[in-house]
Design a protein around this motif. Structure first.
Motif, PDB file in Angstrom:
ATOM      1  N   LEU A  27       0.826  -1.206   0.000  1.00  0.00           N
ATOM      2  CA  LEU A  27       0.000   0.000   0.000  1.00  0.00           C
ATOM      3  C   LEU A  27       0.861   1.257   0.000  1.00  0.00           C
ATOM      4  N   PHE A  28       1.962   1.247   0.753  1.00  0.00           N
ATOM      5  CA  PHE A  28       2.867   2.394   0.755  1.00  0.00           C
ATOM      6  C   PHE A  28       3.472   2.600  -0.635  1.00  0.00           C
ATOM      7  N   ALA A  29       3.831   1.506  -1.295  1.00  0.00           N
ATOM      8  CA  ALA A  29       4.385   1.614  -2.649  1.00  0.00           C
ATOM      9  C   ALA A  29       3.361   2.189  -3.616  1.00  0.00           C
ATOM     10  N   GLU A  30       2.098   1.785  -3.463  1.00  0.00           N
ATOM     11  CA  GLU A  30       1.039   2.338  -4.302  1.00  0.00           C
ATOM     12  C   GLU A  30       0.858   3.832  -4.055  1.00  0.00           C
ATOM     13  N   ILE A  31       0.968   4.241  -2.811  1.00  0.00           N
ATOM     14  CA  ILE A  31       0.828   5.661  -2.490  1.00  0.00           C
ATOM     15  C   ILE A  31       1.954   6.471  -3.128  1.00  0.00           C
ATOM     16  N   LEU A  32       3.165   5.928  -3.113  1.00  0.00           N
ATOM     17  CA  LEU A  32       4.312   6.644  -3.680  1.00  0.00           C
ATOM     18  C   LEU A  32       4.245   6.720  -5.203  1.00  0.00           C
ATOM     19  N   SER A  33       3.629   5.723  -5.820  1.00  0.00           N
ATOM     20  CA  SER A  33       3.665   5.648  -7.289  1.00  0.00           C
ATOM     21  C   SER A  33       2.370   6.099  -7.964  1.00  0.00           C
ATOM     22  N   ASP A  34       1.269   6.214  -7.212  1.00  0.00           N
ATOM     23  CA  ASP A  34      -0.033   6.510  -7.818  1.00  0.00           C
ATOM     24  C   ASP A  34      -0.580   7.810  -7.233  1.00  0.00           C
ATOM     25  N   GLU A  35      -0.883   8.766  -8.103  1.00  0.00           N
ATOM     26  CA  GLU A  35      -1.372  10.063  -7.642  1.00  0.00           C
ATOM     27  C   GLU A  35      -2.744   9.962  -6.998  1.00  0.00           C
ATOM     28  N   HIS A  36      -3.552   9.003  -7.426  1.00  0.00           N
ATOM     29  CA  HIS A  36      -4.874   8.839  -6.828  1.00  0.00           C
ATOM     30  C   HIS A  36      -4.761   8.356  -5.373  1.00  0.00           C
ATOM     31  N   TYR A  37      -3.837   7.460  -5.128  1.00  0.00           N
ATOM     32  CA  TYR A  37      -3.585   7.014  -3.760  1.00  0.00           C
ATOM     33  C   TYR A  37      -3.066   8.166  -2.913  1.00  0.00           C
ATOM     34  N   ARG A  38      -2.162   8.979  -3.479  1.00  0.00           N
ATOM     35  CA  ARG A  38      -1.621  10.107  -2.725  1.00  0.00           C
ATOM     36  C   ARG A  38      -2.716  11.117  -2.398  1.00  0.00           C
ATOM     37  N   ALA A  39      -3.597  11.390  -3.355  1.00  0.00           N
ATOM     38  CA  ALA A  39      -4.683  12.327  -3.110  1.00  0.00           C
ATOM     39  C   ALA A  39      -5.620  11.807  -2.017  1.00  0.00           C
ATOM     40  N   ALA A  40      -5.890  10.509  -2.022  1.00  0.00           N
ATOM     41  CA  ALA A  40      -6.748   9.928  -0.996  1.00  0.00           C
ATOM     42  C   ALA A  40      -6.088  10.020   0.378  1.00  0.00           C
ATOM     43  N   LEU A  41      -4.782   9.774   0.425  1.00  0.00           N
ATOM     44  CA  LEU A  41      -4.074   9.836   1.702  1.00  0.00           C
ATOM     45  C   LEU A  41      -4.082  11.253   2.262  1.00  0.00           C
ATOM     46  N   MET A  43      -6.279  13.619   1.796  1.00  0.00           N
ATOM     47  CA  MET A  43      -7.609  13.990   2.294  1.00  0.00           C
ATOM     48  C   MET A  43      -7.965  13.212   3.560  1.00  0.00           C
ATOM     49  N   LEU A  44      -7.686  11.914   3.584  1.00  0.00           N
ATOM     50  CA  LEU A  44      -8.087  11.101   4.730  1.00  0.00           C
ATOM     51  C   LEU A  44      -7.233  11.378   5.963  1.00  0.00           C
ATOM     52  N   LYS A 223     -15.765   8.361   2.652  1.00  0.00           N
ATOM     53  CA  LYS A 223     -17.053   8.362   1.952  1.00  0.00           C
ATOM     54  C   LYS A 223     -17.176   9.572   1.043  1.00  0.00           C
ATOM     55  N   VAL A 224     -16.784  10.750   1.536  1.00  0.00           N
ATOM     56  CA  VAL A 224     -16.877  11.975   0.745  1.00  0.00           C
ATOM     57  C   VAL A 224     -15.909  11.937  -0.434  1.00  0.00           C
ATOM     58  N   ALA A 225     -14.669  11.504  -0.168  1.00  0.00           N
ATOM     59  CA  ALA A 225     -13.651  11.498  -1.221  1.00  0.00           C
ATOM     60  C   ALA A 225     -14.001  10.511  -2.329  1.00  0.00           C
ATOM     61  N   SER A 226     -14.469   9.333  -1.964  1.00  0.00           N
ATOM     62  CA  SER A 226     -14.794   8.330  -2.978  1.00  0.00           C
ATOM     63  C   SER A 226     -16.014   8.741  -3.793  1.00  0.00           C
ATOM     64  N   SER A 227     -16.969   9.422  -3.160  1.00  0.00           N
ATOM     65  CA  SER A 227     -18.153   9.883  -3.891  1.00  0.00           C
ATOM     66  C   SER A 227     -17.805  10.990  -4.882  1.00  0.00           C
ATOM     67  N   ALA A 228     -16.801  11.795  -4.527  1.00  0.00           N
ATOM     68  CA  ALA A 228     -16.414  12.900  -5.399  1.00  0.00           C
ATOM     69  C   ALA A 228     -15.528  12.446  -6.560  1.00  0.00           C
ATOM     70  N   SER A 229     -14.660  11.481  -6.300  1.00  0.00           N
ATOM     71  CA  SER A 229     -13.694  11.073  -7.330  1.00  0.00           C
ATOM     72  C   SER A 229     -14.043   9.755  -8.005  1.00  0.00           C
ATOM     73  N   PHE A 230     -14.976   8.989  -7.424  1.00  0.00           N
ATOM     74  CA  PHE A 230     -15.336   7.648  -7.903  1.00  0.00           C
ATOM     75  C   PHE A 230     -14.138   6.693  -7.872  1.00  0.00           C
ATOM     76  N   ARG A 231     -13.136   7.001  -7.060  1.00  0.00           N
ATOM     77  CA  ARG A 231     -11.975   6.136  -6.871  1.00  0.00           C
ATOM     78  C   ARG A 231     -12.176   5.345  -5.570  1.00  0.00           C
ATOM     79  N   TYR A 232     -13.116   4.407  -5.633  1.00  0.00           N
ATOM     80  CA  TYR A 232     -13.472   3.679  -4.422  1.00  0.00           C
ATOM     81  C   TYR A 232     -12.348   2.743  -3.970  1.00  0.00           C
ATOM     82  N   MET A 233     -11.705   2.069  -4.892  1.00  0.00           N
ATOM     83  CA  MET A 233     -10.643   1.137  -4.541  1.00  0.00           C
ATOM     84  C   MET A 233      -9.507   1.857  -3.830  1.00  0.00           C
TER      85      MET A 233
END
Length: 266
Positions: A27-41, A43-44, A223-233
């Motif tokens: 998960l940490f590797a995904e956060i470092l390599s994926d902008e969607h993961y970074r944006a979710a982190l 906000m959360l 809940k708010v972030a996933s509803s706004a971006s549709f990036r549920y995963m």
């Protein structure tokens, strides 16, 4: 016999911890390599403070309430024991979600009404429901629920202390309060630490239920972030990671404290 000797040779290697560590590293590797993961982190992470505040405040209040109920349950007065048993069974029989909604939207207005009636006798300004934020209503609900659970833990721990210890304290001339504070409670604490720690971990997870009231903790922001971006995963992977880091850290810390206490004499 061979299996028995292998079991007695030492504790099992924590493969479960290795697997969880690998999952977190992924998960940490995904956060470092994926902008969607970074944006979710990003906000959360704003909800971590609320989650920690709700968990610590509610657990502290639940400990005080649970200890008071345990002392009532161990009292010589039957009416105190009956009140404690009534409360414990009542709270344990109501689902957490129902209790949370009941406290937030039914009990809180009644409390405000009662405060206004008392305050009116002294000329105080009346309160409104907005003066009792949803955050503290959620904390109150968790305190009321977990106070019942912790009461049973405290009661069992205090009751498990050797009667000879209290008799020795009486022989030394200690008062009832000194006997409880200096003799009974320290020994009971060593017995109740594991279940107490487990309930705190459960409190951290149950704090996510405050999202139904719109309190901006990790679950609500997810809940708010996933509803706004549709990036549920991505969003819920990050939310699960944050809760897992907190609960796993608490679990490992609790085990370390247990080992330290077990190594101490007496």
């Amino acid at each position: 016999m061979r299996g028995r000797r292998k079991q007695e040779s030492g504790p099992d290697f924590p493969w479960w911890l290795l697997a969880l560590g690998g999952l977190l590293l992924w998960l940490f590797a995904e956060i470092l390599s994926d902008e969607h993961y970074r944006a979710a982190l990003v906000m959360l992470s704003e909800g971590i403070r609320i989650t920690v505040l709700v968990s610590l405040t509610a657990f502290g209040g639940a400990c005080l309430l649970g200890l008071a109920l345990a002392m009532m349950a161990l009292s010589r007065r039957i009416w105190l024991r009956q009140i404690a048993r009534f409360y414990v069974e009542l709270m344990r029989g109501i689902p957490m979600m129902v209790l949370l909604l009941y406290v937030a939207f039914a009990l809180a207005p009644l409390l405000i009404l009662g405060v206004n009636r008392v305050g009116g006798l002294f000329g105080a300004e009346p309160l409104t429901t907005r003066d009792f934020p949803l955050l503290w209503r959620a904390v109150l609900a968790l305190v009321l629920a977990y106070g019942a659970f912790l009461a049973e833990i405290f009661r069992a721990g205090i009751g498990a202390v050797n009667q000879g210890q209290t008799e020795a304290a009486d022989a030394l001339g200690l008062s009832r309060w000194q006997r409880f504070r200096l003799v009974v409670l320290p020994q009971a604490f060593r017995l109740i630490l594991p279940p107490l720690g487990n309930d705190f971990i459960a409190m951290v997870k149950d704090s996510s239920l405050v999202a139904v009231l719109g309190v901006t903790d990790i679950a609500q922001l997810a809940k708010v972030a996933s509803s706004a971006s549709f990036r549920y995963m991505e969003t819920y992977n990050v939310a699960a990671m944050l809760y897992l880091v907190m609960t796993l850290g608490l679990s490992l810390g609790l085990r370390w404290i247990e080992r330290r206490l077990a190594a101490r004499p007496g």
